[in-house]
Design a protein around this motif. Structure first.
Motif, PDB file in Angstrom:
ATOM      1  N   GLY A  15       0.799  -1.223   0.000  1.00  0.00           N
ATOM      2  CA  GLY A  15       0.000   0.000   0.000  1.00  0.00           C
ATOM      3  C   GLY A  15       0.826   1.265   0.000  1.00  0.00           C
ATOM      4  N   LEU A  16       1.956   1.239  -0.696  1.00  0.00           N
ATOM      5  CA  LEU A  16       2.795   2.439  -0.762  1.00  0.00           C
ATOM      6  C   LEU A  16       2.096   3.529  -1.567  1.00  0.00           C
ATOM      7  CD1 LEU A  16       6.292   0.860  -1.540  1.00  0.00           C
ATOM      8  CD2 LEU A  16       5.557   1.866   0.631  1.00  0.00           C
ATOM      9  N   THR A  17       2.142   4.745  -1.056  1.00  0.00           N
ATOM     10  CA  THR A  17       1.624   5.877  -1.828  1.00  0.00           C
ATOM     11  C   THR A  17       2.612   6.159  -2.962  1.00  0.00           C
ATOM     12  OG1 THR A  17       2.815   7.508  -0.504  1.00  0.00           O
ATOM     13  CG2 THR A  17       0.596   6.890   0.254  1.00  0.00           C
ATOM     14  N   GLU A  18       2.179   6.897  -3.959  1.00  0.00           N
ATOM     15  CA  GLU A  18       3.093   7.258  -5.057  1.00  0.00           C
ATOM     16  C   GLU A  18       4.281   8.061  -4.520  1.00  0.00           C
ATOM     17  OE1 GLU A  18       3.246   6.164  -8.184  1.00  0.00           O
ATOM     18  OE2 GLU A  18       1.620   4.857  -7.520  1.00  0.00           O
ATOM     19  N   GLU A  19       4.020   8.924  -3.539  1.00  0.00           N
ATOM     20  CA  GLU A  19       5.102   9.716  -2.935  1.00  0.00           C
ATOM     21  C   GLU A  19       6.109   8.813  -2.219  1.00  0.00           C
ATOM     22  OE1 GLU A  19       5.651  12.624   0.875  1.00  0.00           O
ATOM     23  OE2 GLU A  19       3.840  12.927  -0.309  1.00  0.00           O
ATOM     24  N   ALA A  20       5.611   7.837  -1.441  1.00  0.00           N
ATOM     25  CA  ALA A  20       6.503   6.924  -0.721  1.00  0.00           C
ATOM     26  C   ALA A  20       7.300   6.082  -1.701  1.00  0.00           C
ATOM     27  CB  ALA A  20       5.701   6.031   0.220  1.00  0.00           C
ATOM     28  N   ARG A  21       6.641   5.601  -2.747  1.00  0.00           N
ATOM     29  CA  ARG A  21       7.325   4.788  -3.766  1.00  0.00           C
ATOM     30  C   ARG A  21       8.429   5.604  -4.441  1.00  0.00           C
ATOM     31  NH1 ARG A  21       6.312   0.215  -6.172  1.00  0.00           N
ATOM     32  NH2 ARG A  21       4.286  -0.019  -5.192  1.00  0.00           N
ATOM     33  N   ALA A  22       8.119   6.847  -4.794  1.00  0.00           N
ATOM     34  CA  ALA A  22       9.113   7.714  -5.447  1.00  0.00           C
ATOM     35  C   ALA A  22      10.293   7.971  -4.517  1.00  0.00           C
ATOM     36  CB  ALA A  22       8.457   9.029  -5.869  1.00  0.00           C
ATOM     37  N   ARG A  23      10.014   8.183  -3.223  1.00  0.00           N
ATOM     38  CA  ARG A  23      11.087   8.435  -2.258  1.00  0.00           C
ATOM     39  C   ARG A  23      11.974   7.197  -2.105  1.00  0.00           C
ATOM     40  NH1 ARG A  23       9.698   9.248   3.667  1.00  0.00           N
ATOM     41  NH2 ARG A  23       7.660   9.223   2.695  1.00  0.00           N
ATOM     42  N   LEU A  24      11.352   6.011  -2.001  1.00  0.00           N
ATOM     43  CA  LEU A  24      12.130   4.773  -1.884  1.00  0.00           C
ATOM     44  C   LEU A  24      13.013   4.563  -3.110  1.00  0.00           C
ATOM     45  CD1 LEU A  24       9.458   2.408  -0.315  1.00  0.00           C
ATOM     46  CD2 LEU A  24      11.657   3.035   0.712  1.00  0.00           C
ATOM     47  N   LEU A  25      12.472   4.795  -4.284  1.00  0.00           N
ATOM     48  CA  LEU A  25      13.258   4.624  -5.509  1.00  0.00           C
ATOM     49  C   LEU A  25      14.395   5.638  -5.578  1.00  0.00           C
ATOM     50  CD1 LEU A  25      10.395   3.828  -8.046  1.00  0.00           C
ATOM     51  CD2 LEU A  25      12.104   2.238  -7.109  1.00  0.00           C
ATOM     52  N   ALA A  26      14.124   6.882  -5.168  1.00  0.00           N
ATOM     53  CA  ALA A  26      15.157   7.922  -5.201  1.00  0.00           C
ATOM     54  C   ALA A  26      16.276   7.640  -4.197  1.00  0.00           C
ATOM     55  CB  ALA A  26      14.531   9.287  -4.913  1.00  0.00           C
ATOM     56  N   GLY A  29       4.042   1.864   3.838  1.00  0.00           N
ATOM     57  CA  GLY A  29       3.154   0.747   4.103  1.00  0.00           C
ATOM     58  C   GLY A  29       3.920  -0.567   4.011  1.00  0.00           C
ATOM     59  N   PHE A  30       3.558  -1.518   4.858  1.00  0.00           N
ATOM     60  CA  PHE A  30       4.273  -2.798   4.899  1.00  0.00           C
ATOM     61  C   PHE A  30       3.346  -3.877   5.454  1.00  0.00           C
ATOM     62  CE2 PHE A  30       4.724  -0.617   8.865  1.00  0.00           C
ATOM     63  CZ  PHE A  30       4.513  -1.601   9.811  1.00  0.00           C
ATOM     64  N   ARG A  31       3.798  -5.129   5.302  1.00  0.00           N
ATOM     65  CA  ARG A  31       3.077  -6.270   5.879  1.00  0.00           C
ATOM     66  C   ARG A  31       4.052  -7.436   6.068  1.00  0.00           C
ATOM     67  NH1 ARG A  31       2.053  -9.909   1.598  1.00  0.00           N
ATOM     68  NH2 ARG A  31       2.199  -8.889  -0.424  1.00  0.00           N
ATOM     69  N   ASP A  32       3.569  -8.453   6.737  1.00  0.00           N
ATOM     70  CA  ASP A  32       4.292  -9.726   6.882  1.00  0.00           C
ATOM     71  C   ASP A  32       5.677  -9.598   7.520  1.00  0.00           C
ATOM     72  OD1 ASP A  32       2.085 -10.846   5.577  1.00  0.00           O
ATOM     73  OD2 ASP A  32       3.055 -10.759   3.614  1.00  0.00           O
ATOM     74  N   LEU A  33       5.789  -8.840   8.612  1.00  0.00           N
ATOM     75  CA  LEU A  33       7.079  -8.757   9.294  1.00  0.00           C
ATOM     76  C   LEU A  33       7.408 -10.090   9.953  1.00  0.00           C
ATOM     77  CD1 LEU A  33       7.132  -5.276  11.093  1.00  0.00           C
ATOM     78  CD2 LEU A  33       8.038  -5.909   8.846  1.00  0.00           C
ATOM     79  N   ARG A  34       8.643 -10.504   9.821  1.00  0.00           N
ATOM     80  CA  ARG A  34       9.145 -11.705  10.494  1.00  0.00           C
ATOM     81  C   ARG A  34      10.606 -11.457  10.807  1.00  0.00           C
ATOM     82  NH1 ARG A  34       8.971 -11.686   5.385  1.00  0.00           N
ATOM     83  NH2 ARG A  34      10.393 -12.767   4.011  1.00  0.00           N
ATOM     84  N   SER A  35      11.092 -12.107  11.838  1.00  0.00           N
ATOM     85  CA  SER A  35      12.464 -11.821  12.259  1.00  0.00           C
ATOM     86  C   SER A  35      13.284 -13.086  12.426  1.00  0.00           C
ATOM     87  CB  SER A  35      12.463 -11.007  13.554  1.00  0.00           C
ATOM     88  OG  SER A  35      11.735 -11.675  14.549  1.00  0.00           O
ATOM     89  N   THR A  36      14.585 -12.920  12.242  1.00  0.00           N
ATOM     90  CA  THR A  36      15.578 -13.953  12.479  1.00  0.00           C
ATOM     91  C   THR A  36      16.521 -13.392  13.535  1.00  0.00           C
ATOM     92  OG1 THR A  36      15.439 -14.602  10.163  1.00  0.00           O
ATOM     93  CG2 THR A  36      17.346 -15.406  11.413  1.00  0.00           C
ATOM     94  N   VAL A  37      16.721 -14.142  14.618  1.00  0.00           N
ATOM     95  CA  VAL A  37      17.474 -13.641  15.772  1.00  0.00           C
ATOM     96  C   VAL A  37      18.717 -14.493  16.013  1.00  0.00           C
ATOM     97  CG1 VAL A  37      17.346 -13.105  18.232  1.00  0.00           C
ATOM     98  CG2 VAL A  37      15.292 -12.893  16.805  1.00  0.00           C
ATOM     99  N   THR A  38      19.835 -13.826  16.287  1.00  0.00           N
ATOM    100  CA  THR A  38      21.067 -14.497  16.685  1.00  0.00           C
ATOM    101  C   THR A  38      21.514 -13.924  18.019  1.00  0.00           C
ATOM    102  OG1 THR A  38      21.725 -14.767  14.370  1.00  0.00           O
ATOM    103  CG2 THR A  38      23.458 -15.001  16.031  1.00  0.00           C
ATOM    104  N   ASP A  39      21.692 -14.795  19.005  1.00  0.00           N
ATOM    105  CA  ASP A  39      22.183 -14.394  20.328  1.00  0.00           C
ATOM    106  C   ASP A  39      23.705 -14.397  20.267  1.00  0.00           C
ATOM    107  OD1 ASP A  39      22.996 -14.155  22.965  1.00  0.00           O
ATOM    108  OD2 ASP A  39      21.431 -15.489  23.735  1.00  0.00           O
ATOM    109  N   LEU A  40      24.302 -13.215  20.278  1.00  0.00           N
ATOM    110  CA  LEU A  40      25.752 -13.112  20.159  1.00  0.00           C
ATOM    111  C   LEU A  40      26.482 -13.668  21.387  1.00  0.00           C
ATOM    112  CD1 LEU A  40      26.152  -9.603  18.487  1.00  0.00           C
ATOM    113  CD2 LEU A  40      26.028 -11.857  17.413  1.00  0.00           C
ATOM    114  N   ASP A  41      25.793 -13.720  22.526  1.00  0.00           N
ATOM    115  CA  ASP A  41      26.439 -14.202  23.745  1.00  0.00           C
ATOM    116  C   ASP A  41      26.490 -15.723  23.841  1.00  0.00           C
ATOM    117  OD1 ASP A  41      27.074 -11.674  25.205  1.00  0.00           O
ATOM    118  OD2 ASP A  41      24.935 -11.391  24.890  1.00  0.00           O
TER     119      ASP A  41
END
Length: 115
Positions: free
Chosen positions: A17-28, A91-103
């Motif tokens: 759901g990116l607006t045209e302005e957001a899309r243009a900014r990301l591309l720039a 706009g975004f969706r489907d966030l998922r994470s990968t975690v590494t414990d450095l300790d």
């Protein structure tokens, strides 16, 4: 006082759901968010490919109680990503994470005979 661990977290998602302005900014700004920008930091670093403008990742360093584990570190990083992306108007969706414990990460050192 509980023990603190340092986690590296990669949060991945899909632009949505990116607006045209957001899309243009990301591309720039795409050149500033390519492979060279991939760093782990508390504030996070955003990276994505401009063509196709579909997926992104954000890299975070999270310090939290070891007892809370990797699941909490991932949740904290995803919350930071949501806040940052909403603040930028993306706009975004489907966030998922990968975690590494450095300790707890095992480091395989090369023996003298293998150098």
């Amino acid at each position: 006082m509980s023990e603190q661990h340092t986690y590296r977290v990669i949060v991945r998602g899909t632009w949505d759901g990116l607006t045209e302005e957001a899309r243009a900014r990301l591309l720039a700004e795409a050149a500033d968010h390519g492979m060279a920008s991939m760093r782990f930091s508390e504030e996070g670093s955003l990276s994505y490919e401009p063509a196709p403008l579909k997926h992104f990742s954000m890299r975070y360093v999270v310090v939290s109680d070891a007892a809370d584990g990797e699941e909490m570190a991932g949740a904290l990083a995803e919350d930071r990503a949501e806040t940052a992306l909403r603040g930028l108007g993306y706009g975004f969706r489907d966030l998922r994470s990968t975690v590494t414990d450095l300790d707890t990460m095992k480091i395989n050192r090369k023996s003298a005979s293998r150098r």
